[in-house]
Write a protein that holds these residues in place. Structure first.
Motif, PDB file in Angstrom:
ATOM      1  N   PHE A   1      16.246  -3.602 -11.824  1.00 42.16           N
ATOM      2  CA  PHE A   1      16.370  -2.304 -11.158  1.00 42.16           C
ATOM      3  C   PHE A   1      15.948  -1.161 -12.081  1.00 42.16           C
ATOM      4  N   THR A   2      16.077  -1.353 -13.404  1.00 41.90           N
ATOM      5  CA  THR A   2      15.575  -0.361 -14.354  1.00 41.90           C
ATOM      6  C   THR A   2      14.063  -0.218 -14.247  1.00 41.90           C
ATOM      7  N   ASN A   3      13.380  -1.332 -14.052  1.00 40.78           N
ATOM      8  CA  ASN A   3      11.920  -1.321 -14.049  1.00 40.78           C
ATOM      9  C   ASN A   3      11.313  -0.898 -12.717  1.00 40.78           C
ATOM     10  N   VAL A   4      12.105  -0.852 -11.653  1.00 38.05           N
ATOM     11  CA  VAL A   4      11.562  -0.399 -10.369  1.00 38.05           C
ATOM     12  C   VAL A   4      11.009   1.023 -10.467  1.00 38.05           C
ATOM     13  N   PRO A   5      11.790   2.020 -10.940  1.00 35.16           N
ATOM     14  CA  PRO A   5      11.213   3.364 -11.073  1.00 35.16           C
ATOM     15  C   PRO A   5      10.156   3.451 -12.156  1.00 35.16           C
ATOM     16  N   SER A   6      10.277   2.629 -13.199  1.00 33.88           N
ATOM     17  CA  SER A   6       9.263   2.626 -14.252  1.00 33.88           C
ATOM     18  C   SER A   6       7.901   2.250 -13.690  1.00 33.88           C
ATOM     19  N   PHE A   7       7.849   1.198 -12.881  1.00 31.29           N
ATOM     20  CA  PHE A   7       6.592   0.782 -12.266  1.00 31.29           C
ATOM     21  C   PHE A   7       6.141   1.762 -11.190  1.00 31.29           C
ATOM     22  N   ALA A   8       7.115   2.371 -10.496  1.00 30.61           N
ATOM     23  CA  ALA A   8       6.756   3.361  -9.478  1.00 30.61           C
ATOM     24  C   ALA A   8       6.001   4.527 -10.099  1.00 30.61           C
ATOM     25  N   PHE A   9       6.504   5.032 -11.225  1.00 29.03           N
ATOM     26  CA  PHE A   9       5.806   6.109 -11.921  1.00 29.03           C
ATOM     27  C   PHE A   9       4.489   5.618 -12.510  1.00 29.03           C
ATOM     28  N   ALA A  10       4.491   4.403 -13.053  1.00 29.73           N
ATOM     29  CA  ALA A  10       3.276   3.888 -13.685  1.00 29.73           C
ATOM     30  C   ALA A  10       2.122   3.809 -12.692  1.00 29.73           C
TER      31      ALA A  10
ATOM     32  N   TYR B   1       7.063  -4.638  -8.757  1.00 29.56           N
ATOM     33  CA  TYR B   1       5.660  -4.688  -8.333  1.00 29.56           C
ATOM     34  C   TYR B   1       5.483  -5.191  -6.913  1.00 29.56           C
ATOM     35  N   GLY B   2       6.243  -6.221  -6.558  1.00 27.99           N
ATOM     36  CA  GLY B   2       6.024  -6.830  -5.253  1.00 27.99           C
ATOM     37  C   GLY B   2       6.487  -5.984  -4.097  1.00 27.99           C
ATOM     38  N   ILE B   3       7.647  -5.330  -4.241  1.00 26.45           N
ATOM     39  CA  ILE B   3       8.227  -4.560  -3.152  1.00 26.45           C
ATOM     40  C   ILE B   3       8.040  -3.063  -3.354  1.00 26.45           C
ATOM     41  N   GLY B   4       8.315  -2.569  -4.571  1.00 28.35           N
ATOM     42  CA  GLY B   4       8.320  -1.140  -4.840  1.00 28.35           C
ATOM     43  C   GLY B   4       7.056  -0.382  -4.459  1.00 28.35           C
ATOM     44  N   PRO B   5       5.880  -0.739  -5.004  1.00 27.07           N
ATOM     45  CA  PRO B   5       4.663   0.031  -4.718  1.00 27.07           C
ATOM     46  C   PRO B   5       4.291   0.064  -3.241  1.00 27.07           C
ATOM     47  N   ALA B   6       4.379  -1.083  -2.563  1.00 24.15           N
ATOM     48  CA  ALA B   6       4.034  -1.118  -1.137  1.00 24.15           C
ATOM     49  C   ALA B   6       5.028  -0.315  -0.307  1.00 24.15           C
ATOM     50  N   LEU B   7       6.324  -0.391  -0.682  1.00 19.85           N
ATOM     51  CA  LEU B   7       7.337   0.366   0.053  1.00 19.85           C
ATOM     52  C   LEU B   7       7.132   1.870  -0.133  1.00 19.85           C
ATOM     53  N   ILE B   8       6.802   2.278  -1.359  1.00 23.08           N
ATOM     54  CA  ILE B   8       6.531   3.691  -1.624  1.00 23.08           C
ATOM     55  C   ILE B   8       5.305   4.149  -0.845  1.00 23.08           C
ATOM     56  N   GLY B   9       4.257   3.328  -0.834  1.00 22.31           N
ATOM     57  CA  GLY B   9       3.064   3.669  -0.066  1.00 22.31           C
ATOM     58  C   GLY B   9       3.351   3.801   1.413  1.00 22.31           C
TER      59      GLY B   9
ATOM     60  N   SER C   1       4.577  14.077   0.247  1.00 25.16           N
ATOM     61  CA  SER C   1       5.196  12.867   0.795  1.00 25.16           C
ATOM     62  C   SER C   1       5.284  11.764  -0.254  1.00 25.16           C
ATOM     63  N   LEU C   2       4.263  11.648  -1.106  1.00 23.03           N
ATOM     64  CA  LEU C   2       4.280  10.632  -2.151  1.00 23.03           C
ATOM     65  C   LEU C   2       5.384  10.931  -3.168  1.00 23.03           C
ATOM     66  N   SER C   3       5.555  12.190  -3.534  1.00 22.84           N
ATOM     67  CA  SER C   3       6.613  12.568  -4.481  1.00 22.84           C
ATOM     68  C   SER C   3       7.990  12.221  -3.924  1.00 22.84           C
ATOM     69  N   TYR C   4       8.229  12.526  -2.656  1.00 26.29           N
ATOM     70  CA  TYR C   4       9.527  12.243  -2.051  1.00 26.29           C
ATOM     71  C   TYR C   4       9.786  10.732  -1.964  1.00 26.29           C
ATOM     72  N   ALA C   5       8.745   9.969  -1.720  1.00 21.32           N
ATOM     73  CA  ALA C   5       8.893   8.515  -1.671  1.00 21.32           C
ATOM     74  C   ALA C   5       9.294   7.962  -3.029  1.00 21.32           C
ATOM     75  N   VAL C   6       8.664   8.478  -4.107  1.00 24.83           N
ATOM     76  CA  VAL C   6       9.000   8.030  -5.455  1.00 24.83           C
ATOM     77  C   VAL C   6      10.416   8.455  -5.822  1.00 24.83           C
ATOM     78  N   ILE C   7      10.797   9.700  -5.477  1.00 19.47           N
ATOM     79  CA  ILE C   7      12.141  10.194  -5.786  1.00 19.47           C
ATOM     80  C   ILE C   7      13.203   9.315  -5.131  1.00 19.47           C
ATOM     81  N   THR C   8      13.004   8.955  -3.886  1.00 18.75           N
ATOM     82  CA  THR C   8      13.958   8.089  -3.181  1.00 18.75           C
ATOM     83  C   THR C   8      14.151   6.776  -3.928  1.00 18.75           C
ATOM     84  N   THR C   9      13.049   6.199  -4.380  1.00 19.15           N
ATOM     85  CA  THR C   9      13.097   4.937  -5.119  1.00 19.15           C
ATOM     86  C   THR C   9      13.830   5.099  -6.446  1.00 19.15           C
ATOM     87  N   VAL C  10      13.564   6.194  -7.151  1.00 15.22           N
ATOM     88  CA  VAL C  10      14.189   6.448  -8.447  1.00 15.22           C
ATOM     89  C   VAL C  10      15.698   6.572  -8.310  1.00 15.22           C
TER      90      VAL C  10
END
Length: 429
Positions: free
Chosen positions: A238-247, A373-381, A395-404
């Motif tokens: 769960f730590t790496n989910v926002p890390s990959f989202a930002f990456a 990688y498998g769920i996070g990026p596609a869900l954010i998109g 919209s992309l910023s809000y999607a990332v914030i929700t994930t973070v």
């Protein structure tokens, strides 16, 4: 045993091995994340949605990783690990270069699948080798140095990738950044020695003691009953989910929300990650080792505190009104987050038997990649596409914030919960 192990001890050579494996990890991350700086170009040429980009950037990589990750870890527990790393590095580098030859969504998807095939065999043997070159009391700092590759990889992918793409296009960017990994794989194969497996393991800490690999189901039962291992894997995932989202999404966010070019976004992000990430990784490992000498519970508790401090900085950075404030808030949160990785990786390795380390690492990597990688990026998109009419470019910023917010809140609790399972005996973690 299927290989001739080399006794190891102190000395400068083990740091050479550590640097080689860190560079391998760097190319691992570079080949994954270079696509982030190329998203807008690829999206425009192939007329793709953010959901499709999320599938290419994350889900495609993860698909074969989920299939091959655990078998690769099992193989790392019984065969020559440095050969595995060299072969895997050469394979994923070749597939990364072939991304430049894609003619549409499906051919690029296939090439990204190939990157996942190679990378599934690189991580588990790498961390297992390091565990047999460094004693337990110095393992967090060694893993911190190894994890610097996770910082240098995005730096190379962002900064070099952005500048190359502006000059030569996105196709040549994949090729130019992919091919050097093949050369590194050859050098690693010729110069790195396989260490003696489990040389620092103390049979009194856990059951077992020889280097004979147990049957698969017995190993899986052992890992499932290992409370520290089970909890720290979930916490770090769960730590790496926002890390990959930002990456993956930070570069296109900067391009969409601020008046910056592709090359400028790459340089800004590359410099930010380098300045904050390298000291964060190394100093975090030393700090975790220092605190753990007083109380072993402080390894996971330090991670919990760092995640709680990361949350407000990474939430506010995407709401900032200027590029400078966005980058400043991002770098503070990034330093805090990456400072936990040396401790997290060392907890995974030191809480299990020597013959379980490759399997344990592959399970950890599989879980991280599935969520991050498998769920996070596609869900954010998907969220970004659905919210585009209401919020426009934000919209992309809000999607990332929700994930973070969701993922870091869960990580704070899970690392604290891991500390509850750690005993006062340092051998447990």
């Amino acid at each position: 045993m299927a290989h001739q192990a080399t006794p190891t001890g102190g000395g400068i050579y083990r740091y050479y091995v550590l640097i080689m494996l860190m560079l391998t990890f760097m190319f691992n991350i570079t080949d994954r994340l270079v696509m982030s700086i190329l998203i807008e170009d690829i999206k425009a040429e192939f007329l793709l949605s953010d959901t499709q980009i999320g599938l290419l950037a994350g889900t495609a990589f993860t698909a074969f990783y989920l299939i091959l990750g655990i078998p690769a870890g099992r193989l790392a527990d019984r065969t020559n690990r440095k050969n595995m790393v060299a072969i895997a590095l050469s394979l994923w580098s070749l597939m990364a270069a072939l991304c430049g030859a894609a003619v549409g969504f499906w051919t690029l998807l296939l090439a990204r699948l190939g990157v996942g095939v190679g990378e599934a065999g690189g991580g588990p043997p790498s961390v297992s080798i390091i565990t047999d070159y460094f004693a337990p009391h110095e393992l967090s700092r060694a893993m911190g140095i190894f994890a610097v590759g996770a910082v240098l990889g995005p730096v190379l992918g962002y900064a070099a990738g952005g500048l190359i793409a502006e000059s030569y296009g996105w196709r040549w960017t994949f090729i130019i950044l992919g091919l050097p990994g093949i050369l590194l794989g050859i050098i690693l194969y010729l110069t790195v020695r396989e260490p003696k497996r489990g040389q620092f393991f103390k049979p009194g800490a856990q059951q077992g003691g020889d280097d004979t690999q147990q049957p698969f189901m017995m190993t899986m039962r052992s890992l499932w009953k290992n409370t520290v291992f089970r909890r720290v894997v979930l916490a770090n995932s769960f730590t790496n989910v926002p890390s990959f989202a930002f990456a993956i999404w930070m570069a296109p966010t900067l391009i969409r929300n601020f008046d910056v070019t592709q090359g400028e976004a790459g340089v800004y992000l590359g410099a930010t990650l380098f300045v904050g990430g390298v000291p964060g990784m190394i100093l975090g490992g030393y700090l975790a080792d220092f605190l753990a000498k007083k109380n072993p519970k402080w390894r996971p508790w330090y991670c919990s505190v760092a995640m709680a401090l990361t949350l407000p900085f990474w939430t506010l950075c995407l709401l900032a009104g200027s590029l400078e404030l966005t980058l400043a808030l991002y770098i503070i949160g990034y330093v805090l987050l990456v400072s936990t990785q040396g401790a997290a990786i060392s907890m995974v390795q030191s809480s299990v038997l020597p013959t379980e380390r490759g399997t344990a690492s592959s399970i950890s990597s599989l879980t991280i990649n599935l969520l991050g990688y498998g769920i996070g990026p596609a869900l954010i998109g998907l969220m970004s596409d659905n919210w585009a009419d209401a919020y426009g470019s934000m919209s992309l910023s809000y999607a990332v914030i929700t994930t973070v917010v969701v993922s870091l809140t869960i990580a704070v609790f899970l690392f604290w919960w891991t500390g509850r399972a750690v005993t006062d005996d340092p051998a447990t973690v």
